[in-house]
Design an enzyme around this catalytic site. Structure first.
Site, PDB file in Angstrom:
ATOM      1  N   GLY A  20       2.665   8.641  -0.388  1.00  0.00           N
ATOM      2  CA  GLY A  20       2.032   7.426  -0.893  1.00  0.00           C
ATOM      3  C   GLY A  20       2.016   6.249   0.063  1.00  0.00           C
ATOM      4  N   MET A 100      -4.168  16.667  -2.599  1.00  0.00           N
ATOM      5  CA  MET A 100      -4.254  17.976  -1.958  1.00  0.00           C
ATOM      6  C   MET A 100      -5.073  18.993  -2.767  1.00  0.00           C
ATOM      7  SD  MET A 100      -2.828  17.262   0.771  1.00  0.00           S
ATOM      8  CE  MET A 100      -2.657  18.848   1.557  1.00  0.00           C
ATOM      9  N   ILE A 103     -12.039  18.281  -4.804  1.00  0.00           N
ATOM     10  CA  ILE A 103     -12.670  17.585  -5.933  1.00  0.00           C
ATOM     11  C   ILE A 103     -13.980  18.294  -6.251  1.00  0.00           C
ATOM     12  CG2 ILE A 103     -13.770  15.396  -6.572  1.00  0.00           C
ATOM     13  CD1 ILE A 103     -10.790  15.213  -6.572  1.00  0.00           C
ATOM     14  N   ASN A 117     -12.369   9.206   0.764  1.00  0.00           N
ATOM     15  CA  ASN A 117     -11.184   9.944   1.210  1.00  0.00           C
ATOM     16  C   ASN A 117     -10.822   9.489   2.616  1.00  0.00           C
ATOM     17  OD1 ASN A 117      -9.173  12.052   1.200  1.00  0.00           O
ATOM     18  ND2 ASN A 117     -10.520  13.262   2.511  1.00  0.00           N
ATOM     19  N   HIS A 119      -9.131  11.059   6.121  1.00  0.00           N
ATOM     20  CA  HIS A 119      -8.788  12.330   6.756  1.00  0.00           C
ATOM     21  C   HIS A 119      -8.113  12.039   8.091  1.00  0.00           C
ATOM     22  CE1 HIS A 119      -8.977  16.569   7.613  1.00  0.00           C
ATOM     23  NE2 HIS A 119      -9.387  16.259   8.833  1.00  0.00           N
TER      24      HIS A 119
HETATM   25  C1  GRF Z   1      -2.534  11.181   5.087  1.00  0.00           C
HETATM   26  O1  GRF Z   1      -2.222  11.566   6.411  1.00  0.00           O
HETATM   27  C2  GRF Z   1      -3.988  11.425   4.784  1.00  0.00           C
HETATM   28  O2  GRF Z   1      -4.816  11.270   5.871  1.00  0.00           O
HETATM   29  C3  GRF Z   1      -3.969  12.860   4.346  1.00  0.00           C
HETATM   30  O3  GRF Z   1      -2.779  12.981   3.612  1.00  0.00           O
HETATM   31  C4  GRF Z   1      -1.820  12.039   4.068  1.00  0.00           C
HETATM   32  C5  GRF Z   1      -1.320  11.237   2.907  1.00  0.00           C
HETATM   33  O4  GRF Z   1      -0.235  10.434   3.252  1.00  0.00           O
HETATM   34  N1  GRF Z   1      -5.194  13.177   3.644  1.00  0.00           N
HETATM   35  P1  GRF Z   1       0.390   9.367   2.232  1.00  0.00           P
HETATM   36  O5  GRF Z   1       0.773  10.130   0.979  1.00  0.00           O
HETATM   37  O6  GRF Z   1      -0.653   8.307   1.971  1.00  0.00           O
HETATM   38  O7  GRF Z   1       1.589   8.831   2.936  1.00  0.00           O
END
Ligand code: GRF
Length: 211
Positions: A20, A100, A103, A117, A119
């Protein structure tokens, strides 16, 4: 997407499965006025995910919603439950922050052009899981972060913004991911603030930032 007005603050619904750090940065940027919006709800498919804790610490409503029987996405009833929770929270923009699961069309139809999103690579390079590890293994010298609208593919939607992070000698997957996440915590709030102000339009694959 209607921008924020003085009478109604733009409302964000954040979906995540992990620790988060992006959600925390976004909530903090809303609280200090950098993003003219409020985090209306945080939803997670992982009951003990850090993202729910980060939200509750900030007095943001946070809920675990079971993802159902599907391993990679949300099954039909779960998808309906996510849509219902986002609608009940009157969400204007769905912000995926480390969610994870793929969608599917039901949620995308309910929030057409309103799901974004982040990435951890420069798309279209290294879509999918553990993009920082893919970048390291490939031997690139520069990687980064992409914020994009979500479509039905995996990390294929129209790109809104990108920022770079160097791959340095001696990097491990962890050190590189940490450097990428620093970039994420800057770029995601910037993009969401622009979306909340109604400054980003999408036309086909192009996104247009208006002054
Ligand atoms: C991030 O690196 C994001 O790019 C990927 O998942 C990770 C989430 O990290 N999709 P967090 O839970 O916001 O710390």
């Amino acid at each position: 997407m209607e921008p924020a007005t003085p009478s109604r603050l733009f409302r964000l619904g954040i979906l995540g499965s992990g620790k988060g750090s992006n959600a925390a940065a976004i909530a903090d940027a809303c609280a200090d006025g950098t993003i003219p919006a409020r985090v209306a709800i945080v939803l997670s498919d992982v009951e003990n995910a850090g993202i729910l804790e980060r939200a509750r610490e900030r007095k943001v409503p946070a809920r675990f919603i079971h993802p159902g029987k599907s391993r990679a996405s949300l099954d039909g009833p779960a998808e309906a439950a996510y849509v219902e929770a986002l609608r009940a929270a009157e969400v204007d923009l769905v912000v995926m922050a480390g969610f994870m699961r793929i969608i599917r069309s039901g949620l995308l139809r309910a929030f057409a052009n309103r799901v974004v999103n982040i990435h951890p690579a420069l798309l279209p390079a290294f879509p999918g899981l553990e993009a920082w590890k893919q970048a390291l293994e490939h031997g690139v010298k520069m990687t980064g972060v992409t914020v994009h609208f979500v479509d039905e593919g995996i990390d294929t939607g129209p790109i809104i913004a990108q920022a770079t992070a160097p791959v340095l000698p001696g990097d491990t997957p962890q050190s590189l991911h940490a450097r990428i996440q620093e970039v994420e915590r800057r770029i995601y709030p910037t993009v969401i603030a622009a979306l909340a102000r109604g400054r980003i339009r999408v036309e086909g694959r192009q996104t247009i930032w208006q002054p």
